[in-house]
Design a protein around this motif. Structure first.
Motif, PDB file in Angstrom:
ATOM      1  N   SER A   1       7.217   9.638  -5.959  1.00  0.00           N
ATOM      2  CA  SER A   1       7.197   9.500  -4.502  1.00  0.00           C
ATOM      3  C   SER A   1       8.402   8.721  -3.986  1.00  0.00           C
ATOM      4  N   ILE A   2       9.189   8.103  -4.891  1.00  0.00           N
ATOM      5  CA  ILE A   2      10.338   7.305  -4.453  1.00  0.00           C
ATOM      6  C   ILE A   2      11.612   7.696  -5.187  1.00  0.00           C
ATOM      7  N   GLY A   3      11.593   7.598  -6.499  1.00  0.00           N
ATOM      8  CA  GLY A   3      12.809   7.762  -7.285  1.00  0.00           C
ATOM      9  C   GLY A   3      13.615   9.010  -6.970  1.00  0.00           C
TER      10      GLY A   3
ATOM     11  N   ASP B   1      12.554  20.765  -1.780  1.00  0.00           N
ATOM     12  CA  ASP B   1      11.267  20.425  -2.380  1.00  0.00           C
ATOM     13  C   ASP B   1      11.244  20.728  -3.870  1.00  0.00           C
ATOM     14  N   ALA B   2      11.929  21.786  -4.262  1.00  0.00           N
ATOM     15  CA  ALA B   2      11.952  22.123  -5.692  1.00  0.00           C
ATOM     16  C   ALA B   2      12.661  21.031  -6.488  1.00  0.00           C
ATOM     17  N   SER B   3      13.763  20.496  -5.943  1.00  0.00           N
ATOM     18  CA  SER B   3      14.473  19.424  -6.636  1.00  0.00           C
ATOM     19  C   SER B   3      13.621  18.172  -6.717  1.00  0.00           C
ATOM     20  N   LEU B   4      12.896  17.880  -5.630  1.00  0.00           N
ATOM     21  CA  LEU B   4      12.034  16.693  -5.640  1.00  0.00           C
ATOM     22  C   LEU B   4      10.946  16.815  -6.682  1.00  0.00           C
ATOM     23  N   GLY B   5      10.582  18.025  -7.060  1.00  0.00           N
ATOM     24  CA  GLY B   5       9.532  18.219  -8.058  1.00  0.00           C
ATOM     25  C   GLY B   5       9.970  17.871  -9.468  1.00  0.00           C
ATOM     26  N   HIS B   6      11.283  17.777  -9.698  1.00  0.00           N
ATOM     27  CA  HIS B   6      11.769  17.433 -11.038  1.00  0.00           C
ATOM     28  C   HIS B   6      11.795  15.914 -11.173  1.00  0.00           C
ATOM     29  N   THR B   7      10.665  15.335 -11.526  1.00  0.00           N
ATOM     30  CA  THR B   7      10.555  13.880 -11.598  1.00  0.00           C
ATOM     31  C   THR B   7      11.424  13.300 -12.697  1.00  0.00           C
ATOM     32  N   SER B   8      11.860  14.130 -13.654  1.00  0.00           N
ATOM     33  CA  SER B   8      12.654  13.600 -14.764  1.00  0.00           C
ATOM     34  C   SER B   8      14.018  13.109 -14.315  1.00  0.00           C
ATOM     35  N   ILE B   9      14.454  13.493 -13.110  1.00  0.00           N
ATOM     36  CA  ILE B   9      15.770  13.046 -12.677  1.00  0.00           C
ATOM     37  C   ILE B   9      15.789  11.551 -12.395  1.00  0.00           C
TER      38      ILE B   9
ATOM     39  N   THR C   1       0.848  -1.183   0.000  1.00  0.00           N
ATOM     40  CA  THR C   1       0.000   0.000   0.000  1.00  0.00           C
ATOM     41  C   THR C   1       0.893   1.246   0.000  1.00  0.00           C
ATOM     42  N   ALA C   2       0.258   2.401  -0.094  1.00  0.00           N
ATOM     43  CA  ALA C   2       1.012   3.652  -0.048  1.00  0.00           C
ATOM     44  C   ALA C   2       1.748   3.787   1.281  1.00  0.00           C
ATOM     45  N   ALA C   3       1.152   3.256   2.363  1.00  0.00           N
ATOM     46  CA  ALA C   3       1.798   3.329   3.677  1.00  0.00           C
ATOM     47  C   ALA C   3       3.085   2.513   3.701  1.00  0.00           C
ATOM     48  N   HIS C   4       3.079   1.343   3.084  1.00  0.00           N
ATOM     49  CA  HIS C   4       4.294   0.524   3.023  1.00  0.00           C
ATOM     50  C   HIS C   4       5.393   1.238   2.246  1.00  0.00           C
ATOM     51  N   ILE C   5       5.011   1.867   1.146  1.00  0.00           N
ATOM     52  CA  ILE C   5       5.988   2.593   0.341  1.00  0.00           C
ATOM     53  C   ILE C   5       6.588   3.745   1.157  1.00  0.00           C
ATOM     54  N   ARG C   6       5.737   4.435   1.886  1.00  0.00           N
ATOM     55  CA  ARG C   6       6.215   5.572   2.674  1.00  0.00           C
ATOM     56  C   ARG C   6       7.187   5.122   3.752  1.00  0.00           C
TER      57      ARG C   6
ATOM     58  N   HIS D   1      12.234  -5.641  -5.897  1.00  0.00           N
ATOM     59  CA  HIS D   1      10.883  -5.853  -5.373  1.00  0.00           C
ATOM     60  C   HIS D   1       9.825  -4.947  -5.997  1.00  0.00           C
ATOM     61  N   ILE D   2      10.164  -3.719  -6.262  1.00  0.00           N
ATOM     62  CA  ILE D   2       9.177  -2.806  -6.864  1.00  0.00           C
ATOM     63  C   ILE D   2       9.866  -1.958  -7.935  1.00  0.00           C
ATOM     64  N   PRO D   3      10.354  -2.595  -9.001  1.00  0.00           N
ATOM     65  CA  PRO D   3      11.127  -1.863 -10.016  1.00  0.00           C
ATOM     66  C   PRO D   3      10.352  -0.742 -10.687  1.00  0.00           C
ATOM     67  N   ASP D   4       9.039  -0.894 -10.822  1.00  0.00           N
ATOM     68  CA  ASP D   4       8.258   0.146 -11.483  1.00  0.00           C
ATOM     69  C   ASP D   4       8.147   1.407 -10.636  1.00  0.00           C
ATOM     70  N   ARG D   5       8.498   1.285  -9.369  1.00  0.00           N
ATOM     71  CA  ARG D   5       8.386   2.445  -8.484  1.00  0.00           C
ATOM     72  C   ARG D   5       9.583   3.387  -8.594  1.00  0.00           C
ATOM     73  N   MET D   6      10.646   2.952  -9.239  1.00  0.00           N
ATOM     74  CA  MET D   6      11.835   3.782  -9.266  1.00  0.00           C
ATOM     75  C   MET D   6      11.652   5.058 -10.090  1.00  0.00           C
ATOM     76  N   THR D   7      10.684   5.042 -10.984  1.00  0.00           N
ATOM     77  CA  THR D   7      10.364   6.269 -11.714  1.00  0.00           C
ATOM     78  C   THR D   7       9.177   7.000 -11.087  1.00  0.00           C
ATOM     79  N   ASP D   8       8.672   6.457 -10.010  1.00  0.00           N
ATOM     80  CA  ASP D   8       7.570   7.082  -9.289  1.00  0.00           C
ATOM     81  C   ASP D   8       8.106   8.312  -8.553  1.00  0.00           C
TER      82      ASP D   8
END
Length: 453
Positions: free
Chosen positions: A362-364, A380-388, A313-318, A353-360
């Motif tokens: 909330s994690i990557g 926070d501004a850097s975290l907003g650049h999901t393309s990294i 769940t989202a809680a486990h990811i967090r 375990h969750i390879p698809d999450r690495m581009t998420d």
């Protein structure tokens, strides 16, 4: 001075005499002040002049008697007021005054004035007779009526001022008794104040062994829901605890709290409590005993990853994200290599375990910035650049981190039996969990470089 004040009595200037007489106590005039009381016209002024005399070694008992004769109905309240108003740190009262003060507590109604005086008066009683102070606390706490609610809370909070006075075992016994005596319905409100009463002991010079023992007793002997209240109360003052108790004792308390969650099935609540512990750990890196902090983190990581579900769940990811952010705060405190190895391990575990999450988002980005930002709160501004968090960047960061770990790997000895939690054994030692040899050596290793350098 006393003669001048006496000359003002029974005149229209009498009000000017009162502060003179009040300030004269303890300056060799005590007997003359007592002999002047009958000349004061207003009973309230007589009481005001008498109150400082409660602390006089030779006058305390006489002052109690005079207060009882002037205002028998409210003498107890006046005594409590005088003790609190003229209190000085570690200043006792005459032993013969203690019974009158205790009786005043037992007889006084649950008024705001009484509530506001509890902490000060109990501190004075404890400086004179610790056993009597603890008896008063217990008596007030067991009064299970709504009108006594604020008084009970104030009494429990005052326990903290009784540590470090040579009777810590007595204080611990009092707290154990309070745990047993507090009515179940009231526990959810009172337990956080009991926690504060224990934790105050680290600030006030209490014996750490005794404090740890009673804290363990508190965690183990309250219900599950109230154990959660303990975790919340601990988290609310975690920064001061690291400073007052020291890293080793703080880590031990966090282990005691964590043991309650590990005995139960994982739920959203247990995840929240694990996250609160990880956030507490983040405050511990700076206290330069990173060995015990890393040991605690490793145990949390093993437990968290071993029970990670197939469909999280989202809680486990967090929960995993909080581990990453906890490690991020560990850069620059003399254990960079150990922090880097754990981040590398988590990267590998996430890939598995969750390879698809690495581009998420909330994690990557969080993982990557934990490696490259050099520690502290991520921007926070850097975290907003999901393309990294794209595959080429992942590959580049992984390669740099792996090379850096290999270059510094001679400072640590990795046992062949170390394994990745939840995965098959890897050939690369840099991916493995730390073993006992690393734990023994990590405190002496100070790496100033970091992957982000």
């Amino acid at each position: 001075m006393i003669a001048f004040a006496r000359s003002l009595l029974r005149t229209h200037h009498e009000s000017h005499a009162i502060p003179i007489l009040v300030r004269a106590w303890g300056n060799g005039y005590d007997d003359r002040i007592l002999n002047t009381i009958s000349a004061i016209a207003d009973p309230n002024d007589r009481i005001a002049v008498l109150l400082p005399g409660l602390y006089g070694p030779d006058t305390g008992a006489r002052v109690v008697a005079l207060l009882s004769s002037i205002d028998p109905t409210n003498a107890g309240v006046h005594i409590l007021d005088g003790i609190a108003r003229y209190r000085k740190p570690n200043r006792p009262i005459p032993p013969e005054v203690v019974p009158a003060v205790v009786q005043a507590w037992l007889d006084s109604p649950p008024t705001p004035l009484v509530r506001d005086r509890i902490a000060d008066v109990l501190e004075v009683i404890a400086a004179t007779d610790l056993d009597m102070a603890l008896m008063v606390i217990q008596n007030l706490v067991i009064r299970d009526h709504p009108e006594w609610h604020d008084i009970r809370i104030a009494a429990i909070r005052s326990v903290g001022s009784t540590w470090g006075k040579g009777g810590d075992q007595m204080v611990a016994a009092c707290i154990r008794s309070l745990i047993r005596s507090i009515p179940v319905g009231a526990s959810s409100v009172l337990v956080p104040y009991l926690v504060d009463g224990v934790l105050d002991g680290f600030q006030d010079g209490g014996d750490h062994t005794v404090l740890l023992d009673v804290f363990h007793h508190l965690v183990d002997h309250v219900s599950w829901n109230h154990a959660i209240d303990i975790a919340k109360a601990f988290a609310a003052r975690q920064q001061s605890i690291w400073h007052d108790a020291g890293p080793r004792t703080t880590v031990e308390m966090l282990r005691i709290i964590a043991s309650r969650w590990q005995k139960s099935e994982p739920t959203t609540q247990t995840i929240e409590r694990t996250i609160s512990i990880l956030r507490s750990v983040r405050d511990g890196w700076r206290y330069h005993d990173t060995g015990v902090v890393l040991d605690l983190f490793d145990d949390i990581m093993r437990d968290t990853l071993s029970r990670f579900p197939v469909h999280p769940t989202a809680a486990h990811i967090r929960e995993v994200v909080e581990m990453v952010q906890c490690l991020c705060d560990g850069w620059g405190w003399g254990c960079d290599h150990a922090v880097g190895r754990r981040l590398y391990h988590l990267m590998h575990w996430l890939d598995t375990h969750i390879p698809d999450r690495m581009t998420d988002p909330s994690i990557g980005p969080i993982v990557l910035l934990s490696i490259t930002s050099g520690g502290g709160k991520q921007d926070d501004a850097s975290l907003g650049h999901t393309s990294i968090a794209n595959p080429p960047v992942w590959a580049r960061v992984r390669a740099v981190l792996e090379r850096w770990l290999d270059q510094h790997n001679d400072s640590y000895h990795i046992g062949s039996g170390a394994i990745l939690v939840g995965t098959t054994r890897t050939k690369r030692s840099a991916l493995m969990m730390p073993d006992i040899h690393e734990r023994q050596n990590r405190r002496s290793v100070v790496d100033t470089a970091s992957p982000g350098a």
